[in-house]
Scaffold this motif. Structure first.
Motif, PDB file in Angstrom:
ATOM      1  N   MET A 114      -8.821   8.771   1.586  1.00  0.00           N
ATOM      2  CA  MET A 114      -9.388   8.091   2.772  1.00  0.00           C
ATOM      3  C   MET A 114      -8.610   7.545   3.902  1.00  0.00           C
ATOM      4  SD  MET A 114     -11.992   5.420   0.414  1.00  0.00           S
ATOM      5  CE  MET A 114     -12.985   6.157  -0.645  1.00  0.00           C
ATOM      6  N   LEU A 115      -7.316   7.566   3.552  1.00  0.00           N
ATOM      7  CA  LEU A 115      -6.337   7.124   4.781  1.00  0.00           C
ATOM      8  C   LEU A 115      -6.289   7.866   5.860  1.00  0.00           C
ATOM      9  CD1 LEU A 115      -3.429   5.622   2.459  1.00  0.00           C
ATOM     10  CD2 LEU A 115      -5.261   4.369   3.613  1.00  0.00           C
ATOM     11  N   LEU A 116      -6.315   7.323   6.993  1.00  0.00           N
ATOM     12  CA  LEU A 116      -6.106   7.813   8.327  1.00  0.00           C
ATOM     13  C   LEU A 116      -4.603   8.090   8.876  1.00  0.00           C
ATOM     14  CD1 LEU A 116      -9.367   7.472  10.056  1.00  0.00           C
ATOM     15  CD2 LEU A 116      -8.899   9.226   8.726  1.00  0.00           C
ATOM     16  N   GLY A 117      -3.931   7.263   8.126  1.00  0.00           N
ATOM     17  CA  GLY A 117      -2.377   7.002   8.318  1.00  0.00           C
ATOM     18  C   GLY A 117      -1.805   7.006   7.056  1.00  0.00           C
ATOM     19  N   GLU A 118      -0.461   6.363   6.998  1.00  0.00           N
ATOM     20  CA  GLU A 118       0.282   6.548   5.853  1.00  0.00           C
ATOM     21  C   GLU A 118       1.055   4.938   5.477  1.00  0.00           C
ATOM     22  OE1 GLU A 118       4.329   8.488   6.768  1.00  0.00           O
ATOM     23  OE2 GLU A 118       2.535   9.726   6.302  1.00  0.00           O
ATOM     24  N   ARG A 119       0.473   4.138   6.465  1.00  0.00           N
ATOM     25  CA  ARG A 119       1.381   2.751   6.341  1.00  0.00           C
ATOM     26  C   ARG A 119       0.360   1.769   5.386  1.00  0.00           C
ATOM     27  NH1 ARG A 119       4.345  -0.014  10.693  1.00  0.00           N
ATOM     28  NH2 ARG A 119       6.170   0.115   9.297  1.00  0.00           N
ATOM     29  N   VAL A 120       0.905   1.483   4.414  1.00  0.00           N
ATOM     30  CA  VAL A 120      -0.071   0.796   3.205  1.00  0.00           C
ATOM     31  C   VAL A 120       0.562  -0.401   2.870  1.00  0.00           C
ATOM     32  CG1 VAL A 120      -1.095   0.838   1.166  1.00  0.00           C
ATOM     33  CG2 VAL A 120      -1.348   2.673   2.295  1.00  0.00           C
ATOM     34  N   LEU A 121      -0.239  -1.481   2.894  1.00  0.00           N
ATOM     35  CA  LEU A 121       0.345  -2.847   2.120  1.00  0.00           C
ATOM     36  C   LEU A 121      -0.319  -2.970   0.916  1.00  0.00           C
ATOM     37  CD1 LEU A 121       1.841  -5.722   2.400  1.00  0.00           C
ATOM     38  CD2 LEU A 121      -0.343  -6.569   3.330  1.00  0.00           C
ATOM     39  N   ASP A 122       0.605  -2.993  -0.181  1.00  0.00           N
ATOM     40  CA  ASP A 122       0.373  -3.536  -1.520  1.00  0.00           C
ATOM     41  C   ASP A 122       0.232  -4.989  -1.876  1.00  0.00           C
ATOM     42  OD1 ASP A 122       0.015  -3.678  -4.425  1.00  0.00           O
ATOM     43  OD2 ASP A 122       1.467  -2.507  -4.782  1.00  0.00           O
ATOM     44  N   LEU A 123      -0.933  -5.519  -1.437  1.00  0.00           N
ATOM     45  CA  LEU A 123      -1.188  -7.029  -1.527  1.00  0.00           C
ATOM     46  C   LEU A 123      -1.483  -7.388  -3.058  1.00  0.00           C
ATOM     47  CD1 LEU A 123      -1.895  -9.300   0.425  1.00  0.00           C
ATOM     48  CD2 LEU A 123      -4.148  -8.779   0.250  1.00  0.00           C
ATOM     49  N   GLY A 124      -0.263  -8.321  -3.287  1.00  0.00           N
ATOM     50  CA  GLY A 124      -0.085  -8.575  -4.565  1.00  0.00           C
ATOM     51  C   GLY A 124       0.648  -7.699  -5.321  1.00  0.00           C
ATOM     52  N   SER A 125       1.817  -7.500  -5.107  1.00  0.00           N
ATOM     53  CA  SER A 125       2.441  -6.188  -5.649  1.00  0.00           C
ATOM     54  C   SER A 125       3.200  -6.478  -6.639  1.00  0.00           C
ATOM     55  CB  SER A 125       3.568  -5.727  -4.531  1.00  0.00           C
ATOM     56  OG  SER A 125       4.643  -6.509  -3.991  1.00  0.00           O
ATOM     57  N   GLY A 126       3.371  -7.724  -7.075  1.00  0.00           N
ATOM     58  CA  GLY A 126       4.048  -8.112  -8.429  1.00  0.00           C
ATOM     59  C   GLY A 126       5.137  -7.072  -8.516  1.00  0.00           C
ATOM     60  N   ALA A 127       5.474  -6.650  -9.732  1.00  0.00           N
ATOM     61  CA  ALA A 127       6.763  -5.851 -10.128  1.00  0.00           C
ATOM     62  C   ALA A 127       6.902  -4.485  -9.207  1.00  0.00           C
ATOM     63  CB  ALA A 127       6.893  -5.981 -11.364  1.00  0.00           C
ATOM     64  N   GLY A 128       5.939  -4.124  -8.590  1.00  0.00           N
ATOM     65  CA  GLY A 128       5.880  -3.080  -7.918  1.00  0.00           C
ATOM     66  C   GLY A 128       5.233  -1.877  -8.458  1.00  0.00           C
ATOM     67  N   ARG A 129       4.733  -1.705  -9.432  1.00  0.00           N
ATOM     68  CA  ARG A 129       4.021  -0.874 -10.211  1.00  0.00           C
ATOM     69  C   ARG A 129       3.194   0.259  -9.228  1.00  0.00           C
ATOM     70  NH1 ARG A 129      -0.144  -2.469 -13.904  1.00  0.00           N
ATOM     71  NH2 ARG A 129      -1.287  -2.307 -11.735  1.00  0.00           N
ATOM     72  N   ASP A 130       2.296  -0.751  -8.511  1.00  0.00           N
ATOM     73  CA  ASP A 130       1.265   0.170  -7.736  1.00  0.00           C
ATOM     74  C   ASP A 130       1.894   0.554  -6.447  1.00  0.00           C
ATOM     75  OD1 ASP A 130      -0.588  -0.806  -9.861  1.00  0.00           O
ATOM     76  OD2 ASP A 130      -2.005  -1.699  -8.461  1.00  0.00           O
ATOM     77  N   THR A 131       3.159  -0.019  -6.038  1.00  0.00           N
ATOM     78  CA  THR A 131       3.695   0.236  -4.725  1.00  0.00           C
ATOM     79  C   THR A 131       4.438   1.673  -5.122  1.00  0.00           C
ATOM     80  OG1 THR A 131       4.259  -1.970  -4.418  1.00  0.00           O
ATOM     81  CG2 THR A 131       5.350  -0.410  -3.196  1.00  0.00           C
ATOM     82  N   LEU A 132       4.981   1.687  -6.290  1.00  0.00           N
ATOM     83  CA  LEU A 132       5.887   3.049  -6.733  1.00  0.00           C
ATOM     84  C   LEU A 132       4.547   4.060  -6.828  1.00  0.00           C
ATOM     85  CD1 LEU A 132       8.401   4.396  -7.387  1.00  0.00           C
ATOM     86  CD2 LEU A 132       7.907   3.655  -9.815  1.00  0.00           C
ATOM     87  N   THR A 133       3.544   3.950  -7.255  1.00  0.00           N
ATOM     88  CA  THR A 133       2.448   4.800  -7.495  1.00  0.00           C
ATOM     89  C   THR A 133       2.037   5.294  -6.161  1.00  0.00           C
ATOM     90  OG1 THR A 133       1.717   4.050  -9.628  1.00  0.00           O
ATOM     91  CG2 THR A 133       0.127   5.402  -8.501  1.00  0.00           C
ATOM     92  N   LEU A 134       1.592   4.270  -5.348  1.00  0.00           N
ATOM     93  CA  LEU A 134       1.321   4.686  -4.159  1.00  0.00           C
ATOM     94  C   LEU A 134       2.330   5.776  -3.306  1.00  0.00           C
ATOM     95  CD1 LEU A 134      -0.379   1.329  -3.170  1.00  0.00           C
ATOM     96  CD2 LEU A 134      -1.517   3.435  -3.057  1.00  0.00           C
ATOM     97  N   LYS A 135       3.596   5.500  -3.295  1.00  0.00           N
ATOM     98  CA  LYS A 135       4.682   6.150  -2.893  1.00  0.00           C
ATOM     99  C   LYS A 135       4.642   7.545  -3.434  1.00  0.00           C
ATOM    100  CE  LYS A 135       8.712   4.682  -2.235  1.00  0.00           C
ATOM    101  NZ  LYS A 135       9.808   4.417  -1.100  1.00  0.00           N
ATOM    102  N   HIS A 136       4.498   7.632  -4.703  1.00  0.00           N
ATOM    103  CA  HIS A 136       4.262   9.021  -5.133  1.00  0.00           C
ATOM    104  C   HIS A 136       3.037   9.855  -4.559  1.00  0.00           C
ATOM    105  CE1 HIS A 136       6.628   7.602  -8.852  1.00  0.00           C
ATOM    106  NE2 HIS A 136       7.388   8.287  -7.937  1.00  0.00           N
TER     107      HIS A 136
END
Length: 188
Positions: free
Chosen positions: A36-58
């Motif tokens: 759904m994104l029209l760009g690629e800059r995303v904030l993982d709000l409440g990122s904790g230990a980074g699990r979702d951040t890493l998944t989003l990067k993948h």
């Protein structure tokens, strides 16, 4: 001690004990969100230990994380590597207006008391681009309060629709079931 400090303290304790290592993630939601994104800059709000951040990067997005727990952020920085992580409070986001193409809030905003959710959504709206997408998930069917020293707010779907509408968002997709609701929203 106020509920935010108590929740932050518990997340710090969980980080030190490695009890945060859970693997539950909704891959279908990540795929939906990233397409759904029209760009690629995303904030993982409440990122904790980074699990979702890493998944989003993948999935090819430039993800960065924000969390209230320094201990979780230290783990995230080691785990994810090149992503940027910052300490912050959902109610006062340390970013300029219109910065993000997407905001990923996976089971994070539910740690705010209901009176603080509109404040956080106003901040999310401020830092999200006009064409941006917000993904947020919440628990349903429970009673607000502390569970294992973490604060949880539970919502009815209609209640969330009203809160998001008042905050200037239109929910355009949702998935509900198994005691949770996943919402996709854009600015009005």
């Amino acid at each position: 001690m106020d509920y935010i400090k108590r929740t932050k303290q518990r997340f710090d304790e969980l980080a030190r004990s490695h009890a945060w290592r859970h693997t539950e993630l909704t891959p279908g939601m990540v795929v939906r969100f990233t397409t759904m994104l029209l760009g690629e800059r995303v904030l993982d709000l409440g990122s904790g230990a980074g699990r979702d951040t890493l998944t989003l990067k993948h999935y090819g997005v430039h993800a960065q994380g924000l969390d209230i727990s320094e201990e979780m952020l230290a783990i995230a920085q080691q785990t994810v590597g090149e992503a940027t992580f910052q300490k912050g409070d959902f109610r006062n986001l340390p970013y300029p207006d219109d910065m993000f193409d997407g905001i990923w809030a996976n089971m994070s905003l539910l740690h705010l008391m209901k009176k603080d959710l509109p404040v956080a959504l106003a901040q999310v709206r401020r830092v999200l681009k006009d064409t941006g997408v917000l993904y947020a998930s919440f628990l349903t069917g429970g009673e607000d309060g502390f569970v294992d020293d973490l604060y949880y707010a539970f919502y009815m779907l209609e209640e969330l629709h009203e809160i998001f509408k008042r905050a200037g968002f239109v929910i355009f997709d949702e998935v509900a079931g198994d005691g949770a609701v996943h919402l996709f929203a854009r600015k009005k």
